[in-house]
Design an enzyme around this catalytic site. Structure first.
Site, PDB file in Angstrom:
ATOM      1  N   ARG A   1     -17.788   2.620   7.715  1.00  0.00           N
ATOM      2  CA  ARG A   1     -18.111   4.044   7.701  1.00  0.00           C
ATOM      3  C   ARG A   1     -19.301   4.340   6.815  1.00  0.00           C
ATOM      4  NH1 ARG A   1     -11.973   5.151   6.511  1.00  0.00           N
ATOM      5  NH2 ARG A   1     -12.408   3.121   5.615  1.00  0.00           N
TER       6      ARG A   1
ATOM      7  N   LYS B   1       0.820  -1.218   0.000  1.00  0.00           N
ATOM      8  CA  LYS B   1       0.000   0.000   0.000  1.00  0.00           C
ATOM      9  C   LYS B   1       0.854   1.267   0.000  1.00  0.00           C
ATOM     10  CE  LYS B   1      -4.551  -1.077   1.782  1.00  0.00           C
ATOM     11  NZ  LYS B   1      -5.546  -0.713   2.790  1.00  0.00           N
TER      12      LYS B   1
ATOM     13  N   SER C   1      -7.600   7.624   6.878  1.00  0.00           N
ATOM     14  CA  SER C   1      -6.176   7.974   6.918  1.00  0.00           C
ATOM     15  C   SER C   1      -5.765   8.623   5.598  1.00  0.00           C
ATOM     16  CB  SER C   1      -5.324   6.732   7.160  1.00  0.00           C
ATOM     17  OG  SER C   1      -5.668   6.137   8.377  1.00  0.00           O
TER      18      SER C   1
HETATM   19  P1  ADP Z   1      -6.954  -1.014   6.084  1.00  0.00           P
HETATM   20  O1  ADP Z   1      -5.846  -0.717   5.146  1.00  0.00           O
HETATM   21  O2  ADP Z   1      -6.910  -2.403   6.654  1.00  0.00           O
HETATM   22  O3  ADP Z   1      -8.346  -0.634   5.612  1.00  0.00           O
HETATM   23  P2  ADP Z   1      -7.154   1.231   7.880  1.00  0.00           P
HETATM   24  O4  ADP Z   1      -6.177   1.673   8.899  1.00  0.00           O
HETATM   25  O5  ADP Z   1      -7.509   2.179   6.789  1.00  0.00           O
HETATM   26  O6  ADP Z   1      -6.594  -0.120   7.338  1.00  0.00           O
HETATM   27  O7  ADP Z   1      -8.503   0.803   8.593  1.00  0.00           O
HETATM   28  C1  ADP Z   1      -8.545  -0.216   9.543  1.00  0.00           C
HETATM   29  C2  ADP Z   1      -9.992  -0.455   9.915  1.00  0.00           C
HETATM   30  O8  ADP Z   1     -10.494   0.686  10.568  1.00  0.00           O
HETATM   31  C3  ADP Z   1     -10.913  -0.724   8.718  1.00  0.00           C
HETATM   32  O9  ADP Z   1     -11.880  -1.662   9.098  1.00  0.00           O
HETATM   33  C4  ADP Z   1     -11.551   0.615   8.479  1.00  0.00           C
HETATM   34  O10 ADP Z   1     -12.841   0.463   7.902  1.00  0.00           O
HETATM   35  C5  ADP Z   1     -11.660   1.130   9.901  1.00  0.00           C
HETATM   36  N1  ADP Z   1     -11.684   2.588   9.944  1.00  0.00           N
HETATM   37  C6  ADP Z   1     -10.819   3.469   9.417  1.00  0.00           C
HETATM   38  N2  ADP Z   1     -11.197   4.745   9.634  1.00  0.00           N
HETATM   39  C7  ADP Z   1     -12.371   4.653  10.326  1.00  0.00           C
HETATM   40  C8  ADP Z   1     -13.302   5.610  10.824  1.00  0.00           C
HETATM   41  N3  ADP Z   1     -13.161   6.909  10.632  1.00  0.00           N
HETATM   42  N4  ADP Z   1     -14.362   5.128  11.475  1.00  0.00           N
HETATM   43  C9  ADP Z   1     -14.563   3.808  11.629  1.00  0.00           C
HETATM   44  N5  ADP Z   1     -13.750   2.861  11.165  1.00  0.00           N
HETATM   45  C10 ADP Z   1     -12.668   3.276  10.525  1.00  0.00           C
END
Ligand code: ADP
Length: 160
Positions: free
Chosen positions: A90, A41, A128
């Site tokens: 989300r 990623k 993120s």
């Molecule tokens: P990945 O690359 O595994 O998606 P992330 O760090 O982006 O990793 O997200 C990890 C988890 O946290 C995922 O299930 C994502 O949907 C959730 N997540 C990320 N941001 C939020 C948010 N603002 N509210 C709720 N869940 C979130």
């Protein structure tokens, strides 16, 4: 002892992630925030940096720990003696990918459940990816991430 694993890239940790951690901690004895290496990623922060940002954020949460993992999530959960995995939903746009992932993980290990949780409504637009974009463009991210993450983001984007 009921253990749940919260896996993700956490590149970097946001208030949305923290919101989920605070919700799930009420349901389990131990929450392991598992930071995935995910080199594919092309993360902004290294694995060690992402892990450290999580560690600082959970310092005052006795039931929560942080760890790094690589390889198959289901193997990691098994090794940790976990009963479940938590993922965040989300919006409908998250659903299709998460649904596929959850069912695939169930095929790999029937014993481990995937639990979906919704964040506080004000965090439903938070990711993120968006945070990194705002920071790159010089915007203020202080409402969306803890202060130490904001500082790390500022020094990362100005060093680039
Ligand atoms: P990945 O690359 O595994 O998606 P992330 O760090 O982006 O990793 O997200 C990890 C988890 O946290 C995922 O299930 C994502 O949907 C959730 N997540 C990320 N941001 C939020 C948010 N603002 N509210 C709720 N869940 C979130």
């Amino acid at each position: 002892m009921r253990t749940v694993i919260y896996p993700g890239s956490f590149d970097p940790l946001t208030n949305g992630h923290l919101d989920l951690i605070q919700r799930v901690v009420k349901l389990f004895d131990h929450v392991i925030v598992a930071v995935a290496r995910n080199e594919g990623k092309n993360p902004l922060f290294s694995l060690a940096e992402r892990l450290e940002l999580v560690r600082v954020a959970i310092k005052s949460m006795p039931k929560v720990s942080a760890d790094a993992f690589d390889g198959l999530l289901m193997d990691y959960v098994e090794k940790q003696g976990g009963q479940a995995v938590i993922r965040g939903l989300r919006a409908v746009s998250d659903f299709e990918f998460e649904f596929q992932l959850a069912l695939m993980n169930r095929k790999l290990n029937e014993r481990i459940e995937t639990i979906f949780m919704m964040p506080k409504d004000t965090y439903t637009f938070l990711s993120s990816r968006v945070i990194k974009e705002i920071a790159r463009l010089g915007g203020d991210v202080s409402a969306f991430v803890p202060p130490h993450v904001r500082e790390a983001l500022t020094s990362k984007v100005t060093a680039k």
